[in-house]
Design an enzyme around this catalytic site. Sequence first.
Site, PDB file in Angstrom:
ATOM      1  N   HIS A 100      58.111  11.396  43.894  1.00 16.19           N
ATOM      2  CA  HIS A 100      57.162  10.481  44.533  1.00 16.19           C
ATOM      3  C   HIS A 100      57.084   9.170  43.757  1.00 16.19           C
ATOM      4  CE1 HIS A 100      55.690  14.018  46.765  1.00 16.19           C
ATOM      5  NE2 HIS A 100      55.224  13.138  47.635  1.00 16.19           N
TER       6      HIS A 100
ATOM      7  N   LYS B 286      51.354   7.949  42.264  1.00 15.02           N
ATOM      8  CA  LYS B 286      50.792   9.251  42.656  1.00 15.02           C
ATOM      9  C   LYS B 286      50.066   9.874  41.465  1.00 15.02           C
ATOM     10  CE  LYS B 286      51.786  13.549  45.078  1.00 15.02           C
ATOM     11  NZ  LYS B 286      50.579  13.399  45.912  1.00 15.02           N
TER      12      LYS B 286
END
Length: 267
Positions: free
Chosen positions: A156, A160
Amino acid sequence: MTRIAIVGVAGRMGRTLVAAVEQDAEATLAGGVVEPGSSLAGADIGELAGLGKCGVAAAASLDAIVDDFDVLIDFTAPQVTLANLAFCAAHGKRIVIGTTGLSDEQLAELDGYRDQLAMVFAPNMSVGVNLTLKLLETAAKALGDEGYDIEVIEAHHRHKVDSPSGTALKMGEVVADSLGRTLKEHGVFERVGQCGPRDAKEIGFATVRAGDIVGEHTVMFATEGERIEITHKASSRMTFARGAVRAARWLAEQDNGRYGMQDVLGL
Ligand code: NAD
């Protein structure tokens, strides 16, 4: 027409959700809420999303828009989501929750609302990921007890805050459930130093955080002589947002209860 409000409307998912509701012929954008104290209160939420004026001003609280919406979509943070859940239960609203990173205690608190309102809670709203979960169930049943090592790898973007991703955990849970294992007992979230050889029943997790990666997940089933990898790659947040709007439309017709995307999609 389902009247949808979005909380966290200035966030990455919030802005994408505005666009997704605007594109949906059976949903209408009924309101948006920004974080308390935000200087963006009063701004047009279409402009916040980079779409031009849509005539809906960002509110500073849910109270300010309570009469305007039927379903709330919440992609924020665990504590915020739990407060919004209480608000929706108290005011006869439905809620679609995409927030991830809830602790076991927070998940139990969320579950406590299942008889008080209709909610969809899913760590990943994309149709592709939810189909992938079905494929994983099939693969795990065929391979998991036959000497194949199972590892979940996810990547990600750098912003995040929770790890592993809610989707990676969900994939691990689906595999574990299919094999009569649990992540509590068999999940391995860290390998550092002299950690010894792998146990046959481990379900390992590895995490990458880098740049602007929207979300990539691979579950690997590996044995001597072959390796099967089931991969999903999201290239735009729109896939999650469209799934959330679809969930909101579906939820508007449901009785109280806690539902997942598998229910929404009839998988
Ligand atoms: P983000 O930080 O860009 O957005 C969160 C927003 O919530 C921010 O704009 C913040 O101001 C707002 N917020 C915080 N407290 C608030 C409050 N009290 N009232 C109103 N707004 C408040 O994060 P993001 O990338 O949009 O992700 C949000 C969550 O959604 C994360 O948990 C992420 O993991 C999850 N997510 C889920 C899916 C899915 O398909 N389920 C997909 C993508 C992201």
